[in-house]
Scaffold this motif. Structure first.
Motif, short mmCIF file in Angstrom:
data_model
loop_
_atom_site.label_atom_id
_atom_site.label_comp_id
_atom_site.label_asym_id
_atom_site.label_seq_id
_atom_site.Cartn_x
_atom_site.Cartn_y
_atom_site.Cartn_z
N LYS A 207 0.83 -1.22 0.00
CA LYS A 207 0.00 0.00 0.00
C LYS A 207 0.87 1.27 0.00
O LYS A 207 0.58 2.25 0.68
N ILE A 208 1.93 1.21 -0.80
CA ILE A 208 2.83 2.37 -0.95
C ILE A 208 2.97 2.68 -2.44
O ILE A 208 3.12 1.77 -3.26
N ARG A 239 4.82 7.04 -0.85
CA ARG A 239 3.66 7.65 -0.19
C ARG A 239 2.68 6.57 0.22
O ARG A 239 2.26 5.75 -0.61
N ASP A 240 2.32 6.56 1.48
CA ASP A 240 1.34 5.62 2.01
C ASP A 240 -0.02 5.93 1.41
O ASP A 240 -0.53 7.06 1.53
N LEU A 241 -0.64 4.93 0.75
CA LEU A 241 -1.92 5.15 0.08
C LEU A 241 -3.08 5.30 1.08
O LEU A 241 -4.14 5.81 0.71
N VAL A 242 -2.88 4.87 2.32
CA VAL A 242 -3.95 4.96 3.33
C VAL A 242 -3.92 6.33 4.02
O VAL A 242 -4.92 7.02 4.10
N ARG A 247 6.23 6.95 3.87
CA ARG A 247 6.48 5.75 4.66
C ARG A 247 7.63 4.97 4.03
O ARG A 247 7.82 5.02 2.80
N GLU A 248 8.37 4.24 4.85
CA GLU A 248 9.50 3.44 4.37
C GLU A 248 9.28 1.98 4.73
O GLU A 248 8.85 1.66 5.84
#
Length: 354
Positions: A207-208, A239-242, A247-248
C-alpha cells in the motif's frame, strides 16, 4: 576510380555516426573514436515557450520533479517514435554533441538501430527525424541484427545464430542466418514493463506508491529471477496510500521475483515459440552455439541461468550487453558496403512513397 575518389572525399568531409535509439537510453558511436554518448532518452520541454530545456541525464533528473510548465518526456515509446518533433530535437542534440570537436562540411553518415518488426511508417519516421536533425545519409538496421554484429557473431555465414536483445521498451528475439532474420518476435516486455510490475506489486502488497526511478533502482539493486544463497533487501520510500504520508518499508529479492515472475514467464514462452518455428538445420546450429543475451535487461541476475534451465540450450551473456547494438552500428560503419544486405531497404525502395 571515380567512385573511390568520391568515397575518399566523403570520408574527409563528413562523419560516420551510429545511433542505438532506445526507449530507455540512447548510445552514439563515432567512427574512429568509439561510443561517445550514453544518455537517457528523455527530453525536458518548456510548454510555455515550446523550447527544449534539457536532454539526457539532466532531463532524467527532472522526471517527477518539474513545475507545471516544464514536462520531462520520453519521445521513444516501445522502441518507436511517439513524439516526432521532440525526437528530432534529441537527435540534433546528440549529433551536435558527438561532432562538437570535429564538424565537417557535409552532414554525417548515420546508421540507426530500431526494433525488429516495426512498420514502414515507423521506419520512415526514424529516417526523417534523423535527416531533419542534420544527417546527410541515413541507414536503418534492426537492433537484434546490430547486437549480433556487435557480439561478433557470424551473421553473414550460413550458420544459425540466436540473439535476445532486452531493452527498455521492447525485447527482440531473433534467429539470424546469411545476413537476414530467419525468425523473430518483438515483445513489449522489457525493462520498463518490469519497473511497472514492481510499482504495481508494492502498491498492492505494501500500500505504498513509488515512482519509476525508485522502481528501476530497486530492480538494479536486488532484482533476481532465481533465489541466491543469501537474501537481498533494500529500503523503499514512498507515499502511504492509506494515510497519504511518507512511509518506508524493506523489500526483499523474493518480493521482486514475485513481482516480475509473470513477465519473465512470458519472455521464456516467447523464446520457446520462436525456437518451435525455427527450421531444423538452423535450430541444430543454435543448440551447438547457444543463445546470446544483449541489452540492459540481460543484466538481471539469474536470467541466463533460468533460460538455460527452461529451454535446455546454452545461454551466453554478451560482453558489455548494454553497448552491443551501438558497437554493431560501429562495425557496420567500418565496412558499410559489405553489410548492405543486413540493412533495412532505403525509403525509395519502400512501398507507399511520399
Amino acid at each position: 576510380m571515380i567512385l573511390n575518389r568520391f568515397e575518399k572525399l566523403r570520408r574527409l568531409t563528413s562523419n560516420d555516426i551510429g545511433i542505438d535509439l532506445g526507449t530507455a537510453n540512447t548510445l552514439v558511436y563515432v567512427r574512429g573514436t568509439g561510443i561517445v554518448i550514453n544518455e537517457p532518452s528523455v527530453v525536458a520541454v518548456n510548454q510555455k515557450t515550446g523550447r527544449v530545456v534539457a536532454v539526457g541525464k539532466t532531463a532524467k533528473q527532472m522526471l517527477g520533479r518539474t513545475p507545471a510548465h516544464i514536462v520531462a518526456v520520453r519521445p521513444i515509446v516501445d522502441g518507436v517514435i511517439s513524439d516526432f518533433e521532440v525526437t528530432e530535437e534529441m537527435i540534433t542534440y546528440l549529433l551536435n554533441t558527438a561532432q562538437q570537436n570535429n564538424k565537417k562540411l557535409f552532414g554525417p553518415r548515420v546508421v540507426v538501430g530500431v526494433p525488429s518488426g516495426i512498420t514502414n511508417v515507423e521506419i520512415r519516421a526514424v529516417r526523417d527525424a534523423t535527416r531533419n536533425a542534420g544527417a546527410g545519409e541515413v541507414h536503418i538496421v534492426e537492433e537484434p541484427m546490430a547486437a549480433a554484429i556487435g557480439i561478433r557473431l557470424p551473421v553473414k555465414d550460413p550458420v544459425g545464430s540466436m540473439v535476445i536483445d532486452i531493452g527498455g521498451g521492447t525485447t527482440d528475439i531473433a534467429v539470424i542466418s546469411l545476413g537476414g532474420v530467419v525468425r523473430a518476435r518483438n515483445l513489449r516486455i522489457a525493462g520498463d514493463k518490469l519497473d511497472d510490475d514492481i510499482i504495481s506489486y508494492i502498491r498492492s502488497e505494501f500500500k505504498i506508491l513509488i515512482g519509476e526511478k525508485t522502481a528501476e533502482n530497486i530492480k538494479i539493486a536486488i532484482g533476481a529471477v532465481l533465489a541466491g544463497e543469501a537474501p537481498l533487501e533494500a529500503s523503499v520510500k514512498g507515499r502511504d496510500l492509506v494515510t497519504g504520508l511518507p512511509r518506508e518499508v524493506i523489500i526483499t529479492d523474493s518480493d521482486i521475483r514475485e513481482a516480475i515472475s509473470q513477465s519473465i514467464a512470458s519472455l521464456v514462452e516467447a523464446t520457446r515459440e520462436v525456437l518451435e518455428t525455427t527450421p531444423p538445420e538452423v535450430l541444430s546450429d543454435i543448440m551447438n552455439r547457444g543463445i546470446y543475451l544483449a541489452g540492459g535487461g540481460a543484466l538481471i541476475k539469474g536470467l541466463a541461468e533460468l533460460l538455460e534451465e527452461e529451454i535446455k540450450i546454452p545461454v551466453h551473456m554478451a560482453e558489455d550487453p548494454l553497448t552491443s547494438v551501438a558497437r554493431g552500428t560501429g562495425i557496420i560503419l567500418e565496412d558499410l558496403e559489405s553489410f548492405k544486405e543486413v540493412l533495412i531497404q532505403n525509403e525509395d525502395e519502400l512501398p507507399y512513397q511520399k
